[in-house]
Write a protein that holds these residues in place. Structure first.
Motif, PDB file in Angstrom:
ATOM      1  N   PRO A   1     118.613 -96.561 -48.070  1.00  0.00           N
ATOM      2  CA  PRO A   1     117.996 -96.722 -46.758  1.00  0.00           C
ATOM      3  C   PRO A   1     116.485 -96.514 -46.834  1.00  0.00           C
ATOM      4  CG  PRO A   1     118.938 -94.533 -46.954  1.00  0.00           C
ATOM      5  CD  PRO A   1     119.290 -95.265 -48.226  1.00  0.00           C
ATOM      6  N   ARG A   2     115.779 -96.926 -45.832  1.00  0.00           N
ATOM      7  CA  ARG A   2     114.337 -96.713 -45.788  1.00  0.00           C
ATOM      8  C   ARG A   2     113.992 -95.305 -45.322  1.00  0.00           C
ATOM      9  NH1 ARG A   2     110.769-100.598 -45.253  1.00  0.00           N
ATOM     10  NH2 ARG A   2     109.397 -98.889 -45.895  1.00  0.00           N
ATOM     11  N   HIS A   3     114.837 -94.757 -44.492  1.00  0.00           N
ATOM     12  CA  HIS A   3     114.643 -93.395 -44.012  1.00  0.00           C
ATOM     13  C   HIS A   3     115.999 -92.703 -43.954  1.00  0.00           C
ATOM     14  CE1 HIS A   3     111.101 -95.479 -42.339  1.00  0.00           C
ATOM     15  NE2 HIS A   3     110.483 -94.333 -42.533  1.00  0.00           N
ATOM     16  N   LYS A   4     116.008 -91.433 -44.403  1.00  0.00           N
ATOM     17  CA  LYS A   4     117.263 -90.675 -44.357  1.00  0.00           C
ATOM     18  C   LYS A   4     116.960 -89.192 -44.225  1.00  0.00           C
ATOM     19  CE  LYS A   4     121.728 -90.001 -46.621  1.00  0.00           C
ATOM     20  NZ  LYS A   4     122.491 -90.537 -45.473  1.00  0.00           N
ATOM     21  N   VAL A   5     117.728 -88.544 -43.369  1.00  0.00           N
ATOM     22  CA  VAL A   5     117.694 -87.090 -43.254  1.00  0.00           C
ATOM     23  C   VAL A   5     119.059 -86.592 -43.667  1.00  0.00           C
ATOM     24  CG1 VAL A   5     117.373 -85.117 -41.728  1.00  0.00           C
ATOM     25  CG2 VAL A   5     116.034 -87.200 -41.350  1.00  0.00           C
ATOM     26  N   THR A   6     119.093 -85.649 -44.571  1.00  0.00           N
ATOM     27  CA  THR A   6     120.361 -85.147 -45.072  1.00  0.00           C
ATOM     28  C   THR A   6     120.310 -83.627 -45.183  1.00  0.00           C
ATOM     29  OG1 THR A   6     122.060 -85.474 -46.775  1.00  0.00           O
ATOM     30  CG2 THR A   6     119.791 -85.220 -47.532  1.00  0.00           C
ATOM     31  N   GLU A   7     121.464 -83.030 -45.323  1.00  0.00           N
ATOM     32  CA  GLU A   7     121.521 -81.579 -45.426  1.00  0.00           C
ATOM     33  C   GLU A   7     121.563 -81.126 -46.882  1.00  0.00           C
ATOM     34  OE1 GLU A   7     123.814 -80.552 -41.219  1.00  0.00           O
ATOM     35  OE2 GLU A   7     124.813 -80.180 -43.122  1.00  0.00           O
ATOM     36  N   THR A   8     121.030 -79.949 -47.105  1.00  0.00           N
ATOM     37  CA  THR A   8     121.055 -79.361 -48.439  1.00  0.00           C
ATOM     38  C   THR A   8     122.484 -79.311 -48.970  1.00  0.00           C
ATOM     39  OG1 THR A   8     119.120 -78.002 -47.960  1.00  0.00           O
ATOM     40  CG2 THR A   8     120.522 -77.288 -49.768  1.00  0.00           C
TER      41      THR A   8
ATOM     42  N   SER B   1     123.411 -83.169 -55.450  1.00  0.00           N
ATOM     43  CA  SER B   1     123.437 -82.085 -54.467  1.00  0.00           C
ATOM     44  C   SER B   1     121.997 -81.867 -54.015  1.00  0.00           C
ATOM     45  CB  SER B   1     124.021 -80.822 -55.095  1.00  0.00           C
ATOM     46  OG  SER B   1     124.012 -79.747 -54.179  1.00  0.00           O
ATOM     47  N   ALA B   2     121.655 -82.484 -52.914  1.00  0.00           N
ATOM     48  CA  ALA B   2     120.250 -82.520 -52.494  1.00  0.00           C
ATOM     49  C   ALA B   2     119.694 -81.129 -52.199  1.00  0.00           C
ATOM     50  CB  ALA B   2     120.111 -83.400 -51.253  1.00  0.00           C
ATOM     51  N   THR B   3     118.441 -80.926 -52.588  1.00  0.00           N
ATOM     52  CA  THR B   3     117.734 -79.672 -52.301  1.00  0.00           C
ATOM     53  C   THR B   3     116.456 -79.992 -51.528  1.00  0.00           C
ATOM     54  OG1 THR B   3     116.394 -79.707 -54.308  1.00  0.00           O
ATOM     55  CG2 THR B   3     118.583 -78.713 -54.476  1.00  0.00           C
ATOM     56  N   SER B   4     115.905 -78.997 -50.887  1.00  0.00           N
ATOM     57  CA  SER B   4     114.704 -79.221 -50.080  1.00  0.00           C
ATOM     58  C   SER B   4     113.536 -79.705 -50.939  1.00  0.00           C
ATOM     59  CB  SER B   4     114.325 -77.944 -49.335  1.00  0.00           C
ATOM     60  OG  SER B   4     114.107 -76.879 -50.249  1.00  0.00           O
ATOM     61  N   SER B   5     113.522 -79.332 -52.203  1.00  0.00           N
ATOM     62  CA  SER B   5     112.446 -79.757 -53.102  1.00  0.00           C
ATOM     63  C   SER B   5     112.515 -81.261 -53.414  1.00  0.00           C
ATOM     64  CB  SER B   5     112.482 -78.977 -54.416  1.00  0.00           C
ATOM     65  OG  SER B   5     113.673 -79.266 -55.135  1.00  0.00           O
TER      66      SER B   5
ATOM     67  N   GLU C   1     108.891-100.834 -50.986  1.00  0.00           N
ATOM     68  CA  GLU C   1     108.181-100.250 -49.857  1.00  0.00           C
ATOM     69  C   GLU C   1     108.457 -98.769 -49.649  1.00  0.00           C
ATOM     70  OE1 GLU C   1     107.313-104.069 -47.024  1.00  0.00           O
ATOM     71  OE2 GLU C   1     109.077-102.837 -46.552  1.00  0.00           O
ATOM     72  N   GLY C   2     109.394 -98.218 -50.372  1.00  0.00           N
ATOM     73  CA  GLY C   2     109.624 -96.785 -50.298  1.00  0.00           C
ATOM     74  C   GLY C   2     110.802 -96.386 -49.433  1.00  0.00           C
ATOM     75  N   SER C   3     111.388 -95.249 -49.789  1.00  0.00           N
ATOM     76  CA  SER C   3     112.467 -94.642 -48.997  1.00  0.00           C
ATOM     77  C   SER C   3     112.068 -93.200 -48.710  1.00  0.00           C
ATOM     78  CB  SER C   3     113.793 -94.661 -49.774  1.00  0.00           C
ATOM     79  OG  SER C   3     114.279 -95.964 -49.953  1.00  0.00           O
ATOM     80  N   TRP C   4     112.019 -92.872 -47.407  1.00  0.00           N
ATOM     81  CA  TRP C   4     111.626 -91.515 -47.013  1.00  0.00           C
ATOM     82  C   TRP C   4     112.875 -90.661 -46.901  1.00  0.00           C
ATOM     83  CZ3 TRP C   4     108.468 -95.450 -46.550  1.00  0.00           C
ATOM     84  CH2 TRP C   4     107.093 -95.228 -46.550  1.00  0.00           C
ATOM     85  N   LEU C   5     112.962 -89.626 -47.719  1.00  0.00           N
ATOM     86  CA  LEU C   5     114.125 -88.743 -47.716  1.00  0.00           C
ATOM     87  C   LEU C   5     113.698 -87.340 -47.303  1.00  0.00           C
ATOM     88  CD1 LEU C   5     117.135 -88.227 -48.390  1.00  0.00           C
ATOM     89  CD2 LEU C   5     116.386 -87.578 -50.685  1.00  0.00           C
ATOM     90  N   THR C   6     114.390 -86.819 -46.304  1.00  0.00           N
ATOM     91  CA  THR C   6     114.153 -85.445 -45.859  1.00  0.00           C
ATOM     92  C   THR C   6     115.432 -84.652 -46.049  1.00  0.00           C
ATOM     93  OG1 THR C   6     112.548 -86.181 -44.203  1.00  0.00           O
ATOM     94  CG2 THR C   6     113.467 -83.961 -43.940  1.00  0.00           C
ATOM     95  N   VAL C   7     115.328 -83.532 -46.766  1.00  0.00           N
ATOM     96  CA  VAL C   7     116.482 -82.660 -46.989  1.00  0.00           C
ATOM     97  C   VAL C   7     116.275 -81.381 -46.182  1.00  0.00           C
ATOM     98  CG1 VAL C   7     117.922 -81.491 -48.687  1.00  0.00           C
ATOM     99  CG2 VAL C   7     116.724 -83.600 -49.320  1.00  0.00           C
ATOM    100  N   VAL C   8     117.175 -81.144 -45.234  1.00  0.00           N
ATOM    101  CA  VAL C   8     116.997 -79.984 -44.340  1.00  0.00           C
ATOM    102  C   VAL C   8     118.036 -78.885 -44.627  1.00  0.00           C
ATOM    103  CG1 VAL C   8     115.945 -81.371 -42.544  1.00  0.00           C
ATOM    104  CG2 VAL C   8     118.440 -81.034 -42.550  1.00  0.00           C
TER     105      VAL C   8
END
Lengths: 116, 115
Positions: B8-15, B80-84, B108-115
């Motif tokens: 995806p181009r943007h994704k927010v996921t949990e640790t 296993s996604a981490t905030s780093s 074009e990039g994919s923005w990933l945020t791990v919360v």
């Protein structure tokens, strides 16, 4: 350990003047150097490159200079235009190693603003 | 523009959750790459591929795995996604054999945020 360093995070230049972006490297084995340009929310795009057997390469308004003894390269943009406002990444690679063309080391980037 | 599509181009996921980023190219380029871009670090190579099922590590490969089962697709997996690992991820391609020299073309990039 930052092997490719761009010590100026930002640079402002008047339209029509020369922009000079600098880059230093520490790995003496680097023998191929590149500049990439990046607009916000886009991927970087290739601008110009230079091999270590040369000390200058020119492409239109863009010229890259390489000083091997000083481990320094610079990108000159003449004349600067507002559309040149972007982040510029310096990059380098060691072509003597396996995968050298693929393992490119990038600097941290310099944000250029060209003021109309 | 090089035919590179990232999803995806943007994704927010949990640790702790797994995440897969997909890169699809229509240029039939041999080499494919995953980079991450972070403030103060520039662009750093995670992994690259030099052919189907052939991959190699970059400078920041820990915590990431890749797979390339077809020429056109290169997947980046965070087991296993981490905030780093919050970052912008760029896929890229190159192929000297196609007359483009060693130029690396970026998506074009994919923005990933791990919360």
């Amino acid at each position: 350990d930052q092997q490719v360093k761009q010590n100026s995070p930002s640079l402002s230049v008047q339209e029509g003047r020369i922009s000079i972006l600098n880059c230093d490297y520490t790995n003496s084995m680097f023998d191929y150097f590149l500049w990439y340009k990046k607009y916000p929310a886009e991927g970087p795009t290739f601008l110009i490159s230079i091999s270590s057997i040369k000390d200058k390469n020119e492409d239109g308004r863009f010229t890259v200079f390489l000083n091997k003894s000083a481990k320094h390269l610079s990108l000159h943009i003449v004349p600067s235009q507002p559309g040149d406002s972007a982040v510029y990444f310096c990059a380098a690679s060691d072509l003597s190693v396996s995968g050298g063309y693929q393992k490119v080391t990038f600097g941290t980037g310099t944000k250029l603003q060209v003021i109309p | 523009d090089a035919g590179i599509t990232q999803s995806p181009r943007h994704k927010v996921t949990e640790t702790g959750t797994p995440v897969t980023l997909r890169c699809h190219q229509t240029e039939n380029h041999r080499y494919m790459y995953w980079y991450r871009q972070d403030p103060g670090h520039g662009l750093r190579l995670i992994h690259y591929s030099y052919g189907v099922k052939d991959t190699d590590k970059g400078e920041v490969s820990d915590g990431y795995s890749v797979s390339r089962s077809k020429t056109e697709d290169f997947l980046l997996t965070l087991e296993s996604a981490t905030s780093s690992q919050t970052s912008v991820y760029f896929c890229a391609i190159s192929d000297p054999g196609q007359g483009t020299g060693n130029t690396i073309y970026f998506g074009e990039g994919s923005w990933l945020t791990v919360v």
